[in-house]
Design an enzyme around this catalytic site. Structure first.
Site: not given
Length: 407
Positions: A132, A134, A162, A184, A387, A389-390
């Site tokens: 939610p 991240a 998602w 990360s 996967e 975003t633009s």
């Protein structure tokens, strides 16, 4: 290593035509129904399994095609059929890629077959990374995995969102934080076996498009998995974390497992977008050649003809970018200019643009559900979002080209 060519060989053409036939005869007739139902099309997935299209063997053959074109050709044809059903058929592949990219040979042999099941009892798998708070910002991930040395178990807690096939999957691949201080870089991926206590489905999302594909939250509440479910094993994880700590001290950047999975799959997502764009273009072309206004087909008007010319040009350009990236990936050539992100970015934007133009060419008919371009336009919206975003793709490309930490 396969030499690059724009000509498919006979085997590739045979596979392409075989998938196209399934897409035309099975997927398209069912597309509108499952879009309206907003449910996983299990009967269609089972039909795909019966002919070997939904199977580990099929995707392995395409994945290891020496030219790199097996997967993009297959994805384009499936998503030409329908994006929602297509994603239901291939959604398991993202979890499988996660295991292939990070798992041991034993883990690959154990878990990937369980992701697909068999002809009589088909299964699906889910790759769970986003949260939610991240999504693009993977450094904000909060799902944790804590090692219980006494029991050789990992304990997972958190909420994923998602997730394609989330909650209904037989096998879940979950990315979690094992060392919060590394951000990360302190992530690892875990297999959550079938029927593991503590894993449950949260809300199922009602979506704008790809509605035949199940998307939901996955809640992890004290989920315990054996140490053998850590992808790559603990020794490899400890070594990687140690290197990450040393590199962090020197300011060096390293990649994490989730991002490696996304990098490997981006050209495939581009191929999906190409398939959707091509489907809408073909509907618009046929309509323009048969629809008459003022005594002539509307394609006789430059305003329509030029749109179709641009649509076809953009689709072909997108396919070439996808094929280049796919060939580079299988050939072991580094994406020195972020070619994988380029392919996903351009193909995704092309799908949105082409499907919108298709609606415009069909006019009022295009705005109704009597014609499929309305559904294709809704489906196309996802390609610029999932996967990466633009905007994230552009950021990756810019950083790769400049070497600068662009924000």
């Amino acid at each position: 290593m396969g030499g690059f060519t724009l000509e498919l060989d006979d085997d590739q053409k045979s596979v392409r035509d075989w998938i196209h036939g399934f897409a035309a005869d099975v997927m398209r007739p069912a597309a509108a129904e499952w879009d309206e139902r907003e449910e996983t099309p299990w009967p269609v997935i089972q039909e795909a399994a019966k002919i070997g299209l939904y199977s580990l063997d099929f995707y392995a053959q395409q994945y290891f095609d020496p030219t790199g074109l097996g997967i993009p050709v297959a994805m384009e044809e499936l998503f030409w059929g329908d994006a929602g059903i297509g994603l239901s058929i291939v959604g398991t592949g993202l979890a499988a890629v996660g295991v292939l990219a990070n798992g041991t040979e034993e883990q690959i042999g154990t878990w990937i077959p369980q992701m697909y099941g068999d002809v009589n009892d088909v299964k699906v798998a889910a790759f769970c990374s986003s949260e939610p708070d991240a999504g693009s910002d993977v450094g904000s991930m909060r799902t944790t995995a804590v090692y219980d040395q006494a029991k050789d178990e990992w304990v997972l807690n958190g909420t994923k969102t998602w997730a394609t096939n989330g909650g209904i999957a037989n096998v879940h691949v979950v990315v979690a934080v094992v060392d919060p201080e590394l951000g990360s870089k302190g992530h690892a991926s875990f297999i959550v076996p079938p029927n593991t206590p503590g894993l449950s489905q949260g809300q199922k999302f009602k979506k704008h498009g790809i509605r035949a594909s199940h998307t939901a939250e996955v809640v992890l509440d004290g989920v315990r998995v054996p140490g053998s479910c850590l992808l790559g094993g603990k020794e490899k994880l400890d070594e990687r974390l140690a290197r990450a700590r040393e590199r962090a001290k020197g300011g060096e950047r390293v990649k994490n497992a989730a991002m490696a999975t996304f990098e490997a799959s981006r050209p495939a997502v581009g191929a999906m977008a190409v398939g959707t764009a091509r489907a809408a273009y073909e509907v618009a072309l046929d309509y323009a050649m048969t629809r008459t206004q003022f005594g002539r087909p509307i394609i006789d008007n430059q305003g329509v003809a030029f749109q179709l010319a641009d649509m076809r040009t953009q689709i072909d350009a997108a396919r070439l970018l996808v094929w280049r990236a796919s060939w580079m990936g299988i050939s072991g050539k580094p994406f020195t200019s972020a070619e994988g992100s380029m392919s996903k970015l351009y193909a995704s934007e092309t799908a949105k643009k082409v499907t919108a133009q298709a609606i415009q060419i069909l006019g009022g008919n295009g705005f109704t559900r009597e014609y499929p371009v309305e559904r294709m336009h809704r489906d196309a919206a996802i390609y610029t979002i999932f996967e990466g975003t633009s905007e994230i793709q552009r950021l990756v490309i810019a950083r790769t080209l400049s070497g600068m930490p662009i924000r």
